[in-house]
Design a protein around this motif. Structure first.
Motif, PDB file in Angstrom:
ATOM      1  N   VAL A  65       0.746  -1.137  -0.132  1.00  0.00           N
ATOM      2  CA  VAL A  65      -0.070  -0.088  -0.066  1.00  0.00           C
ATOM      3  C   VAL A  65       0.997   1.274   0.015  1.00  0.00           C
ATOM      4  N   TYR A  66       1.800   1.425   1.014  1.00  0.00           N
ATOM      5  CA  TYR A  66       2.685   2.620   1.011  1.00  0.00           C
ATOM      6  C   TYR A  66       3.931   2.258   0.057  1.00  0.00           C
ATOM      7  N   GLY A  67       4.538   1.053   0.515  1.00  0.00           N
ATOM      8  CA  GLY A  67       5.728   0.893  -0.360  1.00  0.00           C
ATOM      9  C   GLY A  67       6.887   1.632   0.330  1.00  0.00           C
ATOM     10  N   PRO A  68       8.160   0.998   0.542  1.00  0.00           N
ATOM     11  CA  PRO A  68       9.165   1.460   1.353  1.00  0.00           C
ATOM     12  C   PRO A  68       9.622   2.850   0.895  1.00  0.00           C
ATOM     13  N   VAL A  69       9.482   3.188  -0.310  1.00  0.00           N
ATOM     14  CA  VAL A  69       9.944   4.688  -0.408  1.00  0.00           C
ATOM     15  C   VAL A  69       8.858   5.707   0.223  1.00  0.00           C
ATOM     16  N   THR A  70       7.950   5.508  -0.019  1.00  0.00           N
ATOM     17  CA  THR A  70       6.988   6.266   0.733  1.00  0.00           C
ATOM     18  C   THR A  70       6.813   6.251   2.135  1.00  0.00           C
ATOM     19  N   MET A  71       7.040   5.107   2.676  1.00  0.00           N
ATOM     20  CA  MET A  71       7.170   4.851   4.063  1.00  0.00           C
ATOM     21  C   MET A  71       8.447   5.762   4.659  1.00  0.00           C
ATOM     22  N   LYS A  72       9.504   5.825   3.994  1.00  0.00           N
ATOM     23  CA  LYS A  72      10.608   6.560   4.426  1.00  0.00           C
ATOM     24  C   LYS A  72      10.251   7.973   4.217  1.00  0.00           C
ATOM     25  N   GLU A  73       9.739   8.391   3.157  1.00  0.00           N
ATOM     26  CA  GLU A  73       9.379   9.829   3.158  1.00  0.00           C
ATOM     27  C   GLU A  73       8.598  10.318   4.056  1.00  0.00           C
ATOM     28  N   LEU A  74       7.464   9.423   4.253  1.00  0.00           N
ATOM     29  CA  LEU A  74       6.625   9.976   5.432  1.00  0.00           C
ATOM     30  C   LEU A  74       7.106   9.992   6.708  1.00  0.00           C
ATOM     31  N   GLY A  75       8.374   9.122   7.006  1.00  0.00           N
ATOM     32  CA  GLY A  75       9.042   8.886   8.128  1.00  0.00           C
ATOM     33  C   GLY A  75       7.916   8.147   9.101  1.00  0.00           C
ATOM     34  N   VAL A  76       7.409   7.243   8.544  1.00  0.00           N
ATOM     35  CA  VAL A  76       6.514   6.265   9.430  1.00  0.00           C
ATOM     36  C   VAL A  76       7.078   4.877   9.881  1.00  0.00           C
ATOM     37  N   ALA A  77       8.110   4.763   9.285  1.00  0.00           N
ATOM     38  CA  ALA A  77       8.893   3.432   9.396  1.00  0.00           C
ATOM     39  C   ALA A  77       9.457   3.330  10.797  1.00  0.00           C
ATOM     40  N   LEU A  78      10.211   4.505  11.211  1.00  0.00           N
ATOM     41  CA  LEU A  78      11.066   4.318  12.458  1.00  0.00           C
ATOM     42  C   LEU A  78      10.071   4.110  13.606  1.00  0.00           C
ATOM     43  N   PRO A  79       9.172   4.770  13.877  1.00  0.00           N
ATOM     44  CA  PRO A  79       8.052   4.742  14.956  1.00  0.00           C
ATOM     45  C   PRO A  79       7.791   3.241  15.005  1.00  0.00           C
ATOM     46  N   LEU A  80       7.255   2.675  13.896  1.00  0.00           N
ATOM     47  CA  LEU A  80       6.781   1.298  13.844  1.00  0.00           C
ATOM     48  C   LEU A  80       7.985   0.405  14.267  1.00  0.00           C
ATOM     49  N   ALA A  81       9.093   0.607  13.621  1.00  0.00           N
ATOM     50  CA  ALA A  81      10.212  -0.166  14.253  1.00  0.00           C
ATOM     51  C   ALA A  81      10.544  -0.130  15.766  1.00  0.00           C
ATOM     52  N   ALA A  82      10.386   1.203  16.239  1.00  0.00           N
ATOM     53  CA  ALA A  82      10.617   1.411  17.610  1.00  0.00           C
ATOM     54  C   ALA A  82       9.392   0.705  18.549  1.00  0.00           C
ATOM     55  N   ILE A  83       8.187   0.808  18.061  1.00  0.00           N
ATOM     56  CA  ILE A  83       7.103  -0.038  18.750  1.00  0.00           C
ATOM     57  C   ILE A  83       7.446  -1.505  18.898  1.00  0.00           C
ATOM     58  N   ALA A  84       7.942  -1.880  17.796  1.00  0.00           N
ATOM     59  CA  ALA A  84       8.167  -3.274  17.730  1.00  0.00           C
ATOM     60  C   ALA A  84       9.296  -3.782  18.348  1.00  0.00           C
ATOM     61  N   ALA A  85      10.345  -2.978  18.259  1.00  0.00           N
ATOM     62  CA  ALA A  85      11.577  -3.349  19.319  1.00  0.00           C
ATOM     63  C   ALA A  85      11.258  -3.472  20.658  1.00  0.00           C
ATOM     64  N   PHE A  86      10.150  -2.278  21.211  1.00  0.00           N
ATOM     65  CA  PHE A  86      10.111  -2.289  22.459  1.00  0.00           C
ATOM     66  C   PHE A  86       9.050  -3.621  22.949  1.00  0.00           C
ATOM     67  N   THR A  87       8.082  -3.871  22.048  1.00  0.00           N
ATOM     68  CA  THR A  87       7.257  -4.950  22.345  1.00  0.00           C
ATOM     69  C   THR A  87       8.135  -6.148  22.360  1.00  0.00           C
ATOM     70  N   LEU A  88       9.179  -6.490  21.402  1.00  0.00           N
ATOM     71  CA  LEU A  88       9.625  -7.738  21.518  1.00  0.00           C
ATOM     72  C   LEU A  88      10.735  -7.878  22.749  1.00  0.00           C
TER      73      LEU A  88
END
Lengths: 497, 561, 157, 118
Positions: free
Chosen positions: B267-290
């Motif tokens: 839906v978003y695709g890696p490029v758009t994800m990076k541009e929107l800057g939404v990947a890092l928060p998601l990664a952070a939440i995942a790291a916290f959860t694990l």
């Protein structure tokens, strides 16, 4: 012939309604066949009409040959065609239920058909005063039907309904007076052009008229806080009547509200007077939340369903008030879908009560195995109401939300989305009880508390109605594109696009 | 794209089975026969698409126009195939196991159980093959509905409460998904999945695009058990163990993860994800959860609850892999979907087998149980090793890719790599004691487990996950003896009344290594699942899944670049 | 409350009975007069119907409700109501058969001249019948105090 | 103020009727009085329509030579219908009240509520 259908739709049930009265003097059982025959014809005509409208556009009809602004005009476009068909189909369906469930008297079927005539009249009319007359015919018949319950509490409920309903209708009439004073006409199409030309949108006369007419109709639609008549009326009426009026009376009133918004005041009025739109949207949102909250706190299943209607009609009215084409399609889909679902749910409560005696949320515990078919249909209808895809309850919501997002109305989007959870809150409780709880009522299935002497409390027709409603609640989704095309043909002029 | 009936057949085959199963209430053998036949048929249909998909064909089936501009359509692409293949394969294994488990415990309402199972699988495969967000949403909601009867299967107060919580959480998530879907539709005019993202989203209003992403991620995150939306999962462990196994380690939670994968990749695709800057928060939440979930798992005494927290933790590996947007991390994350499924299924099956055979549910009662159930505990040890990322088991391959991917990151990679490694250590910390005491301790003499028995900060009566209060439940239910068929799958319930769990008076008896410990209906699936996880760990390419994952990743130019 | 108590309310009075006997025919004539005037002067079925209904009520006051009820069979009332509805509908639908719109009276012109006036008279009479019978029916209903709330459909079209 | 009263007295009368009717409708505990209130409320509306039709120096709307200006006939027709509707409503309401009375033996709304919810 086809152009005569609108008037036939109104006259046929009236004629049909007169016959059982006479026939009941001869035979007590004559009412049902006559009513069935009438409504089969009615359904055929309504289907033909809807088909005509969808293929060749709006049908309008001048009663008595008097041309539009002076005579009474009947107008059938995509919206009213769909609602007229709904009225015919549901009233025919409920008849199948009534054959066994009763009441069986001739006058009952007379009133029943009169109600059909009133509802159809409200649907096809193109004249605001005529709408009032049909509104009152509908009301009178509905009061009578509610009171036809054996219990005297039905009379109390009917009286409450009558007094509040009359005030609503009277307010509407007062609003008509204001419009008449402002424009000198009563024809909807004529009014649509004259409001704004002869009287500015924000003139006191027009605003008051809007407030009174919409306020009057919201009483009939039963939006919070004007809903107080509804739970009593639905819960105390005989099952047949509950299923019938819960499916249609508020529905057609909501249709009338939409007709008023789009064909009389027009979307331009809503744009010119944002406060009117906001008031309506706000009322709808409050209704969604408050209706759900009240539904959660109910113990009686039928009252819960009644409050659920308050909430669901909030959704419908919100869709109409947002007034983008998508939102209107959504509101219409939900209007029609809700009628099928709520009618089916009330019919199911009737079947479950007859078979097991369960009427309360707690009483429903463990009934999933006692009345498997009806309980399953009930569960399906509940989930459809919650908006689980692909049931029709979801599609309506999808369009309304889409419309609200298009209008960038974020608060409304939030309420609409939350309404799913709110609805879930009271339906999940019931479904859980039905299937995952120990039974609290242990009488044997066939020693049912309500019987009419024939030994069997529930007929095949009654269960069939419930099952068909459940099937329709899912299958109607397939008809949505068709409905959308039909509405898009006729809505743009209404929505000025 | 090839028009084909196969996607819809794969879904319908188990849908059609539902009424058949329901009608065979009185003939359990035929009923289970139907379940197995359908499970095999479903797997066969899906497997038949594997070669085609690997060579670049996509199978498409359009059911019809659903709403403005949106079709109810199914399309088998590599990502969908990965999930569909996994779910249908494990359904076979689980079906066998279910028969052993349900009959072993003489459970009530078995017909409803098998029917719901078939419905769940139909919806899960629907989720896998959905070709746009709306279709995905439809199946996602149906999956919720069809798994609800499984969660509430016990019909006890606790089960009902868990069911309510499950519905509230997942429908709440569903609402968020719906909101996100509507927003995406309004922004982009379509919700059809396109590899590397829908183009129009890249140019859309960034605030709204971010909001839509947040809604979608949160919505799918509920089922993926991202913290803080995870608490339904441990409670849902009240369900029968096969349900916990297949649905709460495979189908349901993976559908959440799969949804996030769809959103990120298609839906978003890696490029758009990076541009929107939404990947890092998601990664952070995942790291916290694990990390957090691993720590909480340390303190769970109930085996199934410990596994549940382990699931929460492992799912976040996948989400983290997706959110890092690096080729290797993606490969690792996606491969972890089947890897975790095989291993966790083994673990749950073991827990279930122990429950059926000995009615033991708490780890503290399991000292020396290796003698009683040697094969089961061996499989357990293998899977647990894989969870921790020990080579030769499936978990190793995926974690290897994940860590490499994290280290490839321009910045912050070390943090994520460290999180992964620490969590691996924690995995060992919570799995090793179980294996150790099963084989090397006896009921009479075993070490204290200070982490479990000594409350944090000296407070008593409070469990680490905060929400659960088994003690109060047990107290309030006193005097109400549960009927035999209402055996609680968490076990705690019954301890007050009769001696259910723990070793028998004379210690565990020795059942030997030839399967005397249980029925083969249960042992077979356990060993199969364990073998599968070994296969995936040793010959990942031959086991097809890595090849599918490679195909997925190579379809994403945005990642490769 | 039983019906016995209510019949006790009736007091036989020669004056009232005589008056009613004398006045009733005139009132009924007046009712018809008003109905027939509906076509082209003030008047009509609604008013005329109510006046006609009031004749029965007068009789009931004078001779007792039960006597009036016996005298006027409920079947007559029901027949009057549904007959009115059917007449009305027949006239309305007749024009459709002739190819026009509902209630487009002048289409009957080809059979009888000045038919518009006659047709309207007939419709007014039908409405009068409905109104009168409904009024009477409701009166009996109220007097009895039980049974169905509404006996006959209200029809104001 | 007085002039306004003088020129718009009809509207004041309408408002008064509406107010009285609504007040009775809401406030009175006696069901029959409620219905009477409903009637007064409706009468206010009827009166409002009738006064709308008024034109200073207007003739009855019967066309004859040199007739005009006419009073508007439309509101009269409408109200005629509305009155019939109102009468039927009243009748139905009274029928219901009788039934309630025979069943519960009271017309007091509060007492009724107690009986009703028991």
């Amino acid at each position: 012939m086809i152009e005569q259908i609108p008037v036939l739709l109104v006259v046929l049930p009236i004629v049909g309604g007169a016959i059982p009265l006479v026939a009941s003097l001869v035979s007590d059982r004559a009412g049902w066949p006559v009513a069935t025959l009438t409504l089969v014809g009615q359904t055929g005509l309504a289907g033909l009409l809807a088909w005509t409208v969808s293929t060749s556009g709006t049908v309008s009809y001048a009663v008595g040959g008097f041309a539009a602004p002076y005579g009474i005009e009947l107008v059938v476009d995509g919206l009213s065609g769909a609602v007229a068909l709904l009225v015919a189909v549901i009233s025919l369906g409920v008849l199948a239920y009534a054959r066994k469930a009763g009441p069986h008297s001739g006058p009952f079927y007379g009133l029943y058909l009169l109600l059909v005539a009133g509802l159809t009249g409200m649907t096809v009319t193109g004249d605001v005063f005529n709408l009032y007359v049909f509104l009152e015919i509908t009301g009178l018949a509905a009061y009578g039907l509610v009171a036809s319950g054996r219990d005297a509490s039905a009379a109390v409920a009917a009286l409450k309904y009558l007094i509040i309903g009359t005030v609503g209708a009277s307010l509407y009439l007062l609003g008509v007076g204001y419009l008449l004073a402002a424009t000198g006409t009563l024809n909807m199409a004529d009014l649509a052009t004259k409001i704004g030309e002869m009287a500015a949108y924000d003139s006191t006369l027009v605003l008051t008229a809007f407030g009174l007419m919409v306020g009057g109709l919201t009483v009939k639609v039963a939006l919070f806080p004007l809903h107080t008549w509804q739970p009593d009326a639905y819960a105390n009426a005989p099952d047949t009547v509950s299923a019938f009026i819960s499916a249609l009376v508020s529905t057609v009133s909501a249709y009338a509200l939409a007709r008023l918004l789009f064909s009389v005041f027009t979307v331009e009025f809503l744009t010119a007077v944002p406060v009117a739109r906001w008031a309506l949207v706000g009322l709808a949102c409050v209704s969604i939340v408050a209706g759900s909250a009240l539904a959660v706190s109910q113990d009686s299943v039928q009252r819960m369903l009644a409050y659920s209607s308050v909430s669901q009609f909030g959704l419908v009215v919100a869709g109409f008030a947002i007034a983008t084409p998508l939102a209107v399609v959504g509101a219409t889909v939900h209007l029609l879908g809700h009628a099928v679902m709520k009618g089916g749910l009330f019919a199911a409560t009737g079947v479950i009560e007859r078979k097991t005696g369960a009427t309360t949320v707690n009483g429903y515990a463990g009934m999933g195995s006692r009345v498997p078919v009806s309980a399953f249909a009930f569960a399906v209808l509940s989930l459809a109401m919650v908006g689980v895809p692909p049931a029709v309850g979801f599609v309506g919501k999808w369009y309304i939300v889409l419309g609200a997002v298009n209008a960038e109305n974020w608060a409304v989007v939030a309420v609409l989305l939350a309404s799913t959870l709110l609805t879930l809150a009271y339906f999940a409780r019931l479904v859980e009880r039905l299937y995952f709880a120990e039974a609290t009522i242990h009488s044997k299935p066939d020693e049912a508390p309500v019987t009419d002497g024939s030994g069997q409390a529930v007929s095949f027709g009654m269960i069939a109605v419930v099952v068909i409603a459940a099937a329709l609640a899912v299958a109607l989704t397939a008809a949505v594109p068709e409905l959308q095309a039909m509405l898009e043909d006729t809505l743009p002029p209404l929505l000025n696009q | 794209m090839t028009e084909s009936l196969r996607p819809i057949l794969a879904i319908l085959v188990s849908t059609v089975a539902i009424p058949v199963i329901l009608s065979l209430k009185r003939r359990p053998n035929v009923r289970e026969g139907v379940t197995l036949t359908v499970a095999f048929a479903k797997f066969a249909i899906i497997a038949s698409m594997v070669p085609g998909v690997l060579s670049g064909t996509q199978y498409e089936f359009v059911l019809g126009q659903f709403a403005t501009g949106i079709e109810l359509a199914f399309n088998v692409d590599p990502l969908g195939l990965l999930f569909g293949l996994l779910a249908s394969l494990l359904w076979i294994v689980t079906s066998f196991y279910s028969i052993g488990y349900m009959r072993g415990l003489d459970e009530h309402a078995q017909t409803r159980y098998f029917a719901s199972f078939a419905a769940s699988l139909a919806s899960a495969v629907g989720v896998a093959f959905a070709s746009n967000l709306l279709t995905l949403f439809v199946c996602y909601e149906l999956l919720t509905v069809s798994t609800y009867p499984l969660v509430t299967h016990d019909e006890t107060d606790e089960a009902r409460a868990a069911g309510r919580k499950y519905l509230a959480y997942t429908f709440g998530g569903g609402v968020a998904v719906l909101g996100g879907t509507v927003l995406v539709f309004v922004l982009a005019g379509t919700t059809a999945f396109t590899p590397d993202g829908i183009e129009a989203l890249a140019t859309a209003d960034p605030t709204l695009a971010r909001a839509a992403f947040a809604l979608l991620a949160a919505g799918f995150g509920v089922k993926a058990a991202l913290m803080p939306m995870h608490s339904w999962l441990p409670d849902a462990m009240v369900a029968p163990t096969p349900v916990s196994g297949l649905l709460h380690a495979v189908a349901v939670v993976k559908s959440g993860v799969f949804g996030i994968a769809r959103v990120v990749l298609d839906v978003y695709g890696p490029v758009t994800m990076k541009e929107l800057g939404v990947a890092l928060p998601l990664a952070a939440i995942a790291a916290f959860t694990l990390l957090t979930a691993s720590i909480i798992a340390l303190r769970q005494d109930n085996l199934k609850r410990r596994l549940a927290y382990s699931t929460i933790s492992q799912l976040s590996y996948i989400v983290l892999g997706l959110a890092l947007l690096k080729e290797n991390a993606l490969t690792g994350g996606l491969l972890h979907i089947p890897a975790h499924a095989f291993m966790k299924l083994t673990l749950f099956f073991c827990a279930g087998a122990i429950h059926v055979e000995t009615h033991t549910d708490d780890i503290s009662d399991m000292a020396g149980i290796g003698k009683r159930m040697p094969l089961t505990m061996a499989a357990f040890a293998v899977a647990a090793a894989g969870m921790a990322g020990i080579p030769l088991v499936a978990g190793f391959v995926s974690k290897w890719y994940l860590v490499i991917g994290a280290l490839n990151l321009e910045s912050g990679g070390l943090v994520f790599a460290a999180a992964l490694l620490v969590s691996g250590v924690l995995n060992i910390a919570y799995f090793w004691p179980i294996v150790y005491q099963a084989y090397f301790e006896s009921p009479e003499g075993h070490d204290e487990k200070p982490l479990i028995e000594g409350p944090f900060g000296g407070r008593s009566e409070l469990r680490a996950d905060g929400g659960d209060s088994d003690e109060t439940h047990a107290a309030s239910d006193e005097g109400e003896v549960p009927e035999p068929e209402h055996v609680d799958h968490l076990g705690k319930h019954d301890e007050e009344h009769e001696h259910h769990g723990g070793p028998p008076a004379g210690g565990w008896d020795d059942r030997g290594w030839r399967g005397g410990e249980s029925t083969w209906f249960m042992l077979g699936p356990i060993l199969t699942a364990a073998t599968l996880s070994l296969l995936l760990g040793t010959v990942p390419y031959t086991a097809v899944f890595l090849r599918i994952v490679d195909t997925i990743v190579s379809n994403l130019p945005g990642v490769m670049a | 409350m039983s019906s016995d108590e209510r019949t006790g309310l009736y007091v036989e009075s020669t004056i009232i009975m005589t008056t009613v006997r004398v006045v009733a025919p005139f009132v009924l004539t007046f009712a018809l007069f008003v109905m027939f005037h509906g076509a082209n002067s003030p008047g009509g079925g609604f008013q005329g119907g109510v006046i006609a209904g009031s004749v029965v009520m007068m009789l009931a006051f004078a001779y007792g409700i039960d006597a009036a009820r016996e005298w006027l069979d409920v079947r007559v009332v029901a027949a009057l109501a549904s007959g009115g509805v059917l007449t009305f509908a027949a006239i309305g639908l007749g024009t459709i058969v002739l190819g026009g719109n509902f209630l487009e009276y002048h289409l009957y012109e080809q059979f009888i001249s000045h038919v518009v006036a006659y047709a309207i008279e007939l419709v007014e009479l039908a409405i009068g019948g409905i109104v009168a019978s409904v009024a009477i029916g409701l009166f009996f209903l109220l007097a009895a105090g039980f049974g169905h709330a509404v006996d006959a459909p209200e029809d104001e079209s | 103020m007085f002039e306004l009263l003088n020129s718009h007295y009809n509207y004041f009368a309408v408002m008064l009727l509406l107010g009285i009717g609504l007040y009775m409708l809401i406030e009175s505990r006696n069901l029959v009085k409620k219905v009477i209130g409903m009637n007064i409320f409706q009468t206010g509306i009827f009166l409002f329509f009738i006064t709308l039709a008024f034109r200073t120096g207007g003739n009855p709307p019967i066309i004859k030579e040199g007739g005009g200006p006419y009073v508007s006939p439309l509101p009269h027709v409408l109200i005629l219908t509305a009155i019939v509707v109102g009468v039927s409503l009243t009748a139905v309401a009274l029928a219901l009240i009788i039934r309630i009375y025979t069943e519960y033996g009271t017309l007091d709304e509060d007492k009724l509520k107690q009986l009703y919810y028991d």
